[in-house]
Write a protein that holds these residues in place. Structure first.
Motif, mmCIF file in Angstrom:
data_model
loop_
_atom_site.group_PDB
_atom_site.id
_atom_site.type_symbol
_atom_site.label_atom_id
_atom_site.label_comp_id
_atom_site.label_asym_id
_atom_site.label_seq_id
_atom_site.Cartn_x
_atom_site.Cartn_y
_atom_site.Cartn_z
ATOM 1 N N PHE A 91 42.933 42.422 54.334
ATOM 2 C CA PHE A 91 42.934 43.787 53.830
ATOM 3 C C PHE A 91 42.538 43.826 52.364
ATOM 4 N N VAL A 92 41.695 44.799 52.040
ATOM 5 C CA VAL A 92 41.333 45.096 50.654
ATOM 6 C C VAL A 92 41.503 46.599 50.473
ATOM 7 N N PHE A 93 42.319 46.995 49.504
ATOM 8 C CA PHE A 93 42.634 48.409 49.296
ATOM 9 C C PHE A 93 42.045 48.907 47.986
ATOM 10 N N GLN A 94 41.978 50.239 47.867
ATOM 11 C CA GLN A 94 41.555 50.831 46.594
ATOM 12 C C GLN A 94 42.566 50.473 45.504
ATOM 13 N N GLN A 95 43.847 50.607 45.818
ATOM 14 C CA GLN A 95 44.918 50.127 44.944
ATOM 15 C C GLN A 95 45.242 48.704 45.373
ATOM 16 N N ILE A 96 45.172 47.766 44.455
ATOM 17 C CA ILE A 96 45.093 46.359 44.847
ATOM 18 C C ILE A 96 46.462 45.742 45.143
ATOM 19 N N TYR A 97 47.522 46.292 44.566
ATOM 20 C CA TYR A 97 48.883 45.866 44.885
ATOM 21 C C TYR A 97 49.129 44.378 44.634
ATOM 22 N N LEU A 98 48.617 43.849 43.529
ATOM 23 C CA LEU A 98 48.975 42.488 43.142
ATOM 24 C C LEU A 98 50.389 42.506 42.567
ATOM 25 N N SER A 103 51.236 34.959 38.843
ATOM 26 C CA SER A 103 49.866 34.748 38.391
ATOM 27 C C SER A 103 48.889 35.139 39.490
ATOM 28 N N VAL A 104 47.634 35.257 39.095
ATOM 29 C CA VAL A 104 46.576 35.545 40.066
ATOM 30 C C VAL A 104 46.572 34.506 41.178
ATOM 31 N N MET A 105 46.608 33.243 40.830
ATOM 32 C CA MET A 105 46.607 32.188 41.839
ATOM 33 C C MET A 105 47.825 32.287 42.747
ATOM 34 N N ASP A 106 49.002 32.515 42.173
ATOM 35 C CA ASP A 106 50.213 32.572 42.991
ATOM 36 C C ASP A 106 50.213 33.781 43.921
ATOM 37 N N ASN A 107 49.580 34.888 43.500
ATOM 38 C CA ASN A 107 49.435 36.031 44.399
ATOM 39 C C ASN A 107 48.687 35.636 45.662
ATOM 40 N N VAL A 108 47.649 34.849 45.495
ATOM 41 C CA VAL A 108 46.848 34.431 46.646
ATOM 42 C C VAL A 108 47.579 33.363 47.451
ATOM 43 N N LEU A 109 48.175 32.388 46.768
ATOM 44 C CA LEU A 109 48.883 31.317 47.474
ATOM 45 C C LEU A 109 50.040 31.858 48.305
ATOM 46 N N GLY A 149 39.927 45.609 36.139
ATOM 47 C CA GLY A 149 39.965 46.176 37.478
ATOM 48 C C GLY A 149 39.028 45.475 38.446
ATOM 49 N N GLY A 150 37.839 45.125 37.962
ATOM 50 C CA GLY A 150 36.882 44.428 38.823
ATOM 51 C C GLY A 150 37.365 43.037 39.193
ATOM 52 N N GLU A 151 37.948 42.337 38.225
ATOM 53 C CA GLU A 151 38.509 41.013 38.503
ATOM 54 C C GLU A 151 39.653 41.124 39.510
ATOM 55 N N ALA A 152 40.504 42.142 39.312
ATOM 56 C CA ALA A 152 41.627 42.330 40.223
ATOM 57 C C ALA A 152 41.147 42.608 41.648
ATOM 58 N N GLN A 153 40.074 43.395 41.804
ATOM 59 C CA GLN A 153 39.588 43.688 43.146
ATOM 60 C C GLN A 153 38.989 42.445 43.795
ATOM 61 N N ARG A 154 38.325 41.600 43.007
ATOM 62 C CA ARG A 154 37.813 40.347 43.573
ATOM 63 C C ARG A 154 38.961 39.415 43.951
ATOM 64 N N VAL A 155 40.038 39.437 43.179
ATOM 65 C CA VAL A 155 41.242 38.694 43.564
ATOM 66 C C VAL A 155 41.782 39.249 44.883
ATOM 67 N N GLY A 156 41.754 40.585 45.012
ATOM 68 C CA GLY A 156 42.192 41.207 46.257
ATOM 69 C C GLY A 156 41.368 40.756 47.451
ATOM 70 N N ILE A 157 40.078 40.573 47.250
ATOM 71 C CA ILE A 157 39.216 40.089 48.327
ATOM 72 C C ILE A 157 39.590 38.650 48.699
ATOM 73 N N VAL A 158 39.828 37.816 47.680
ATOM 74 C CA VAL A 158 40.254 36.439 47.952
ATOM 75 C C VAL A 158 41.555 36.436 48.741
ATOM 76 N N ARG A 159 42.505 37.254 48.308
ATOM 77 C CA ARG A 159 43.774 37.341 49.029
ATOM 78 C C ARG A 159 43.546 37.793 50.478
ATOM 79 N N GLY A 160 42.637 38.741 50.680
ATOM 80 C CA GLY A 160 42.358 39.222 52.026
ATOM 81 C C GLY A 160 41.708 38.182 52.916
ATOM 82 N N LEU A 161 41.019 37.209 52.305
ATOM 83 C CA LEU A 161 40.288 36.196 53.079
ATOM 84 C C LEU A 161 41.011 34.858 53.161
ATOM 85 N N ILE A 162 42.147 34.711 52.483
ATOM 86 C CA ILE A 162 42.782 33.405 52.372
ATOM 87 C C ILE A 162 43.173 32.820 53.728
ATOM 88 N N ASN A 163 43.501 33.676 54.691
ATOM 89 C CA ASN A 163 43.905 33.185 56.010
ATOM 90 C C ASN A 163 42.772 33.199 57.035
#
Length: 252
Positions: A91-98, A103-109, A149-163
């Motif tokens: 999932f990737v949302f307009q509001q990224i909800y990190l 940290s960015v890495m820990d959000n994804v992990l 914001g752009g970095e956060a959305q790309r982090v959101g994409i990584v989080r959405g694809l991690i699994n």
């Protein structure tokens, strides 16, 4: 022949509002195919996000069935639905909800470790995905409040694809971004789709919609029409004109 990933039959969703029943989705029959970049468009209130949430198991339909593979997800209980989403959907949302305290890495992990307890394997995938979207190790160590914001959305994409989801669902992923940053996010989604990732995206933006291979137009809870644009290889006049004509015919 494309493989069907998800199929709906007579999909309907109604809400009670002020004592009256509002029919948001009405008897939708739809198939989503592996490798497609499917875009859902329509006016505000047409039911776009409601359809996205139903397809992804985030909401349950009032009537009809949603089938993923051999499983009827519209009949699952909430616990089974949560597992389904974790196993098959990103999932990737307009509001990224990190999570601000991580940290960015820990959000994804943290998202990856819900499915895979091998932290080293999850870390390897996270690093590969971060590299693919242009997020440096320095940014990976930062907290959400410290990145753009752009970095956060790309982090959101990584989080959405991690699994490694079969389908990545994106709800207005560029809606809160400026033009340049939004283009970067679209480029990222397009690149993953060109590598075989199936994407379903809701958008009201024609520039974003041009990235789709298949455009569905929703009006008053029904799919009024669809447009096949083919795989995206760059904006060109013919692609733009074909989509513009289609949207005009739909009354957009």
């Amino acid at each position: 022949m494309k493989k069907t990933l998800l199929k709906t039959e007579n999909l309907s969703k109604s809400f009670s509002s002020g004592g009256a029943l509002q029919h948001v989705l009405k008897n939708i029959d739809l198939e989503l195919y592996q490798g497609d970049f499917t875009v859902i468009m329509g006016a505000s209130g047409a039911g776009k996000s409601t359809l996205l949430y139903a397809l992804s198991g985030m909401d349950t339909p009032t009537l009809g069935t949603i089938t993923f593979g051999n499983e009827i997800i519209s009949q699952m209980n909430s616990d089974r639905l949560a597992l389904f989403r974790r196993e098959h959907c990103g999932f990737v949302f307009q509001q990224i909800y990190l999570l601000e305290g991580m940290s960015v890495m820990d959000n994804v992990l943290s998202a990856g470790l819900l499915m895979n307890k091998d932290k080293r394997a999850v870390l390897r995938r996270a690093k590969a995905l971060f590299q693919a979207v242009g997020i440096s190790e320095e940014i990976q160590r930062k907290f959400p409040a410290q990145i753009s914001g752009g970095e956060a959305q790309r982090v959101g994409i990584v989080r959405g694809l991690i699994n490694s989801p079969e389908i990545l669902f994106a709800d207005e992923p560029t809606g809160a971004l400026n033009s340049k940053t939004g283009l970067d996010v679209l480029d990222t989604l397009t690149a993953f789709n060109q590598q075989g990732q199936s994407v379903v995206m809701v958008t009201h933006d024609m520039r974003s919609a041009r990235r789709g291979s298949r455009i569905l137009y929703l009006k008053d809870g029904v799919i009024l029409g669809e447009c096949q644009l083919g795989n995206y290889v760059g904006d060109d006049t013919k692609r733009h004109e074909k989509l513009a004509v289609f949207l005009e015919e739909m009354g957009w």
